[in-house]
Design a protein around this motif. Structure first.
Motif, PDB file in Angstrom:
ATOM      1  N   PRO A  25     -29.058  62.646  62.149  1.00  0.00           N
ATOM      2  CA  PRO A  25     -29.311  62.761  63.250  1.00  0.00           C
ATOM      3  C   PRO A  25     -30.927  63.302  62.810  1.00  0.00           C
ATOM      4  O   PRO A  25     -30.664  64.758  62.201  1.00  0.00           O
ATOM      5  CB  PRO A  25     -27.860  63.085  63.944  1.00  0.00           C
ATOM      6  CG  PRO A  25     -26.691  63.134  62.687  1.00  0.00           C
ATOM      7  CD  PRO A  25     -27.431  63.297  61.684  1.00  0.00           C
ATOM      8  N   HIS A  29     -32.389  65.847  69.301  1.00  0.00           N
ATOM      9  CA  HIS A  29     -31.537  65.357  69.873  1.00  0.00           C
ATOM     10  C   HIS A  29     -30.619  66.348  69.592  1.00  0.00           C
ATOM     11  O   HIS A  29     -29.116  66.247  70.606  1.00  0.00           O
ATOM     12  CB  HIS A  29     -30.693  64.175  68.821  1.00  0.00           C
ATOM     13  CG  HIS A  29     -29.806  63.347  69.346  1.00  0.00           C
ATOM     14  ND1 HIS A  29     -29.706  62.418  70.625  1.00  0.00           N
ATOM     15  CD2 HIS A  29     -28.341  63.506  69.240  1.00  0.00           C
ATOM     16  CE1 HIS A  29     -28.045  62.593  71.048  1.00  0.00           C
ATOM     17  NE2 HIS A  29     -27.285  63.021  69.778  1.00  0.00           N
ATOM     18  N   LEU A  30     -30.630  67.255  68.705  1.00  0.00           N
ATOM     19  CA  LEU A  30     -29.394  67.807  68.300  1.00  0.00           C
ATOM     20  C   LEU A  30     -29.532  69.678  69.259  1.00  0.00           C
ATOM     21  O   LEU A  30     -30.604  69.636  69.326  1.00  0.00           O
ATOM     22  CB  LEU A  30     -29.287  67.999  67.256  1.00  0.00           C
ATOM     23  CG  LEU A  30     -29.069  67.145  66.374  1.00  0.00           C
ATOM     24  CD1 LEU A  30     -28.333  67.251  64.577  1.00  0.00           C
ATOM     25  CD2 LEU A  30     -27.794  66.334  67.043  1.00  0.00           C
ATOM     26  N   GLN A  31     -28.285  70.249  68.937  1.00  0.00           N
ATOM     27  CA  GLN A  31     -28.328  71.222  70.608  1.00  0.00           C
ATOM     28  C   GLN A  31     -27.816  72.453  69.590  1.00  0.00           C
ATOM     29  O   GLN A  31     -26.567  72.192  68.887  1.00  0.00           O
ATOM     30  CB  GLN A  31     -27.642  71.027  72.172  1.00  0.00           C
ATOM     31  CG  GLN A  31     -28.459  70.457  72.576  1.00  0.00           C
ATOM     32  CD  GLN A  31     -29.456  70.874  73.491  1.00  0.00           C
ATOM     33  OE1 GLN A  31     -30.063  71.535  73.612  1.00  0.00           O
ATOM     34  NE2 GLN A  31     -30.498  69.751  72.721  1.00  0.00           N
ATOM     35  N   SER A 251     -23.031  57.092  73.139  1.00  0.00           N
ATOM     36  CA  SER A 251     -23.448  58.022  72.873  1.00  0.00           C
ATOM     37  C   SER A 251     -21.415  58.591  73.561  1.00  0.00           C
ATOM     38  O   SER A 251     -21.364  58.012  74.120  1.00  0.00           O
ATOM     39  CB  SER A 251     -24.040  59.072  73.864  1.00  0.00           C
ATOM     40  OG  SER A 251     -24.161  60.689  74.303  1.00  0.00           O
ATOM     41  N   ASP A 272     -22.847  63.965  71.605  1.00  0.00           N
ATOM     42  CA  ASP A 272     -22.942  63.622  70.105  1.00  0.00           C
ATOM     43  C   ASP A 272     -24.142  64.902  69.438  1.00  0.00           C
ATOM     44  O   ASP A 272     -25.089  64.422  68.627  1.00  0.00           O
ATOM     45  CB  ASP A 272     -23.649  62.696  70.272  1.00  0.00           C
ATOM     46  CG  ASP A 272     -22.639  61.545  69.690  1.00  0.00           C
ATOM     47  OD1 ASP A 272     -21.653  61.854  68.750  1.00  0.00           O
ATOM     48  OD2 ASP A 272     -22.775  60.485  69.568  1.00  0.00           O
ATOM     49  N   ASP A 273     -24.341  66.039  70.131  1.00  0.00           N
ATOM     50  CA  ASP A 273     -25.580  67.470  69.788  1.00  0.00           C
ATOM     51  C   ASP A 273     -25.201  68.743  69.591  1.00  0.00           C
ATOM     52  O   ASP A 273     -25.663  69.365  69.418  1.00  0.00           O
ATOM     53  CB  ASP A 273     -26.016  66.866  71.002  1.00  0.00           C
ATOM     54  CG  ASP A 273     -25.278  67.875  72.253  1.00  0.00           C
ATOM     55  OD1 ASP A 273     -24.402  68.022  71.697  1.00  0.00           O
ATOM     56  OD2 ASP A 273     -26.050  67.174  73.112  1.00  0.00           O
ATOM     57  N   THR A 275     -25.379  70.800  65.710  1.00  0.00           N
ATOM     58  CA  THR A 275     -25.898  71.171  64.322  1.00  0.00           C
ATOM     59  C   THR A 275     -24.703  71.906  63.967  1.00  0.00           C
ATOM     60  O   THR A 275     -25.265  71.738  62.605  1.00  0.00           O
ATOM     61  CB  THR A 275     -26.902  72.077  64.866  1.00  0.00           C
ATOM     62  OG1 THR A 275     -26.620  72.605  65.411  1.00  0.00           O
ATOM     63  CG2 THR A 275     -27.723  70.540  65.521  1.00  0.00           C
TER      64      THR A 275
END
Length: 310
Positions: A25, A29-31, A251, A272-273, A275
Motif C-alpha cells: 500500500p 494512503h495510510l495513517q 475500502s 484500510d489505512d 501502517t
C-alpha cells in the motif's frame, strides 16, 4: 480442499478478483496509528460469535431446533425461529434469540467451496448504488459490490420481518449480525440495512470473519458512525480480506481484529489505512503473500466452513 485452493488462487491471479497491483500500500494512503493488543478475556469473548458463524454453514434442517453438532452445543439455549437458503442460489441463513446475550442473532453462510454459484458471486466486482427501498435516504455516491448487494436483497425483507417479530417477542433492543467470508459481507450490509429500518433505540452489533471489502470509501464513511460496535476478524495471511483491491475503489469499514498468530491478536485502527506491520493491509500486501487455508481458521481454535459443521 486442494481443488478449491487452486481454483480460488487461479481466479485471484487472473484478476477476476480485484487485487492491488502495487506490491505494498502507498504510504500516502495510510495513517500512522498504533494497534492495541487484545487480552485473553477479550479473545475468549469472541468464541460464541465464531460458533454462530460456524453454524451458518450447516443445513437448515439441523440448524432448525439447534441440533447442528459442536457449534450448536457450544452456544446452549439459543432459540432458532427462522432458517432459510439453499446454499446455492441463496446462502443459508438463520435468525433467532440468544438469551445469554439478550440479543436477536442473524447469521449468514459464507463461501462454500462445494457451491460454484457462491464462488461466482464473490468474483463479481462491479459497483452499484444501494437500493433505496432497502436503504432509504442513502446517497447514490455510496456504492457496494453488486454481487453482495444482489445476494443481500434476496433475504433482507424476510430477515427484517423476523427481527422485528423477535424484538417484540423477547422485549430486547439488541440485534447482532454475524457471518464468515461472503456471509461476513452480507452481515456487514445487514448492519446498515437494519440500522436504517429499525427504531433508533435498537443497538446494532456486527462480528464478521474473513470478510472481503464490501464497498467504496463512501460506504465506509456511512458505516463507521452508524455501526460503532463492529469487529471484522482476519486470520493470519487470509487473502480474502484484501480483495477486491483498493486500486479498484474498494475500502474496508472499521473494526479490524487481526489474528497475527494464535497467541497474538491485535485491534487495528481506522478502515484500510493502518501502517502497523501487524495489520492485514501490511501483513498480506498481495495474494502471493497469502495462504487461502487461513480463511478457514482457526479463529482462536475454531474453524469455520462446511467441513467443520460437525
Amino acid at each position: 480442499m486442494r481443488t478449491f485452493r487452486f481454483t480460488l488462487l487461479l481466479a485471484l491471479c487472473k484478476g477476476l478478483v480485484a487485487v492491488d497491483a502495487l506490491p505494498n500500500p502507498t504510504v500516502s494512503h495510510l495513517q500512522q496509528r498504533s494497534v492495541s493488543v487484545l487480552s485473553s478475556s477479550q479473545l475468549a469473548s469472541f468464541a460464541p460469535y465464531s460458533e454462530f458463524a460456524r453454524a451458518a454453514y450447516c443445513s437448515p434442517n439441523i440448524v432448525d431446533g439447534w441440533n447442528c453438532g459442536q457449534a450448536c452445543e457450544a452456544v446452549p439455549g439459543f432459540q432458532v425461529s427462522l432458517t432459510g437458503g439453499d446454499g446455492d442460489d441463496i446462502q443459508y441463513y438463520y435468525v433467532g434469540y440468544w438469551p445469554s446475550g439478550n440479543t436477536v442473532v442473524v447469521a449468514h453462510q459464507g463461501t462454500d467451496p462445494t457451491q460454484l454459484l457462491a464462488d461466482l458471486t464473490d468474483l463479481d466486482i462491479t459497483f452499484e448504488s444501494l437500493d433505496p427501498s432497502l436503504f432509504p435516504g442513502v446517497s447514490s455516491s455510496v456504492q457496494v459490490h453488486s454481487g453482495f448487494a444482489n445476494e443481500h436483497a434476496k433475504t433482507a425483507p424476510t430477515i427484517l420481518a423476523e427481527v422485528n417479530k423477535l424484538l417484540i417477542q423477547y422485549s430486547t433492543e439488541s440485534v447482532t449480525l454475524i457471518g464468515h467470508s461472503l456471509g461476513g459481507a452480507l452481515a456487514e450490509l445487514d448492519c446498515v440495512f437494519l440500522a436504517l429500518n429499525l427504531p433508533s433505540s435498537i443497538s446494532i452489533k456486527g462480528v464478521t470473519y474473513g470478510t472481503p471489502r464490501v464497498g467504496n470509501p463512501a460506504w465506509a464513511s456511512l458505516f463507521d458512525p452508524m455501526v460503532p460496535d463492529f469487529q471484522r476478524i482476519n486470520n493470519e495471511r487470509d487473502p480474502i480480506p484484501i480483495v477486491p483491491g483498493i486500486s479498484m475503489g474498494f475500502s474496508h469499514v472499521h473494526g479490524e481484529v487481526h489474528i497475527v498468530d494464535p497467541d497474538y491478536v491485535v485491534s487495528c485502527p481506522g478502515d484500510d489505512d493502518a501502517t502497523d506491520a501487524d495489520c492485514t493491509i501490511m501483513t498480506v500486501p498481495n495474494v502471493l503473500d497469502s495462504d487461502i487455508l487461513d480463511h478457514l481458521g482457526p479463529y482462536e481454535g475454531i474453524y469455520i466452513g462446511t467441513l467443520f459443521c460437525t
